[in-house]
Design a protein around this motif. Structure first.
Motif: not given
Length: 202
Positions: A54-61
């Motif tokens: 998940s790009i979104d979760l990676l960006i969030e982290d």
């Protein structure tokens, strides 16, 4: 960013335990954003991480990981970039040569750019109606040269001129995620940018 596939890149990192794999994907995304002079789209970031990650979760982290650092992850349209936090702008101006990165636009250029942002897609005839006079091709060219505007759809009539729209570079230049972040007209009025009154074309 280049579009060449690097067949030697191990995207899946199956030999690493899940936690280290995730952290390495985060670091890859950070490296790509750091190296890019323009916002990077989701499909490009997906080329450096495992399939289904998940790009979104990676960006969030990554955003959490960068808390307390002088730069942050910023979303620009459907892409992302690393951006210096506003609190450090005076230090950067004092120590670094950032003149070449300045937009170097006159107040009139900015007023026309604001009109395009609020009324897009809009043609030169539409801008003439807003400002009460012809908007020069040179001015439009200056905005296009800086990649702040691009060509939009033609108006729905035969022989209609092209219209103009803002770009992702426009969003990045003004620190916006989307056009929903545009200030309301009253704020523009307070800043003296709401209309062409008193402005002269340079």
């Amino acid at each position: 960013m280049g579009r060449r596939e690097d067949t030697e890149l191990d995207r899946e990192l199956a030999v690493l335990p899940p936690e280290l794999r995730w952290r390495e994907w985060m670091r890859r995304i950070e490296a790509v954003l750091f190296a890019s002079s323009a916002p990077v789209a989701r499909e490009d970031l997906a080329r450096v991480v495992g399939q289904g990650a998940s790009i979104d979760l990676l960006i969030e982290d990554l955003a959490v990981d960068l808390e307390g650092r002088p730069y942050e992850v910023a979303q620009v349209g459907k892409a992302w970039m690393l951006r210096t936090r506003a609190a450090y702008a005076p230090a950067i101006r004092a120590a670094a040569d950032v003149d070449s990165q300045a937009l170097n636009l006159s107040d009139y250029d900015l007023a026309v750019l604001a009109a395009i942002a609020y009324h897009q897609p809009v043609s030169r005839d539409g801008l003439k109606d807003i400002f009460g006079k012809e908007i020069s091709r040179d001015l439009i060219g200056r905005l296009a040269e800086r990649d702040l505007i691009g060509t939009g759809p033609r108006e729905p009539r035969r022989g209609a001129p092209y219209t103009f729209v803002t770009t992702e570079a426009f969003l990045a230049a003004f620190g916006m995620e989307s056009l929903r972040d545009l200030p309301d007209p009253e704020q523009l009025d307070d800043a003296g940018l709401a209309g062409p009154s008193g402005a002269t074309e340079g």
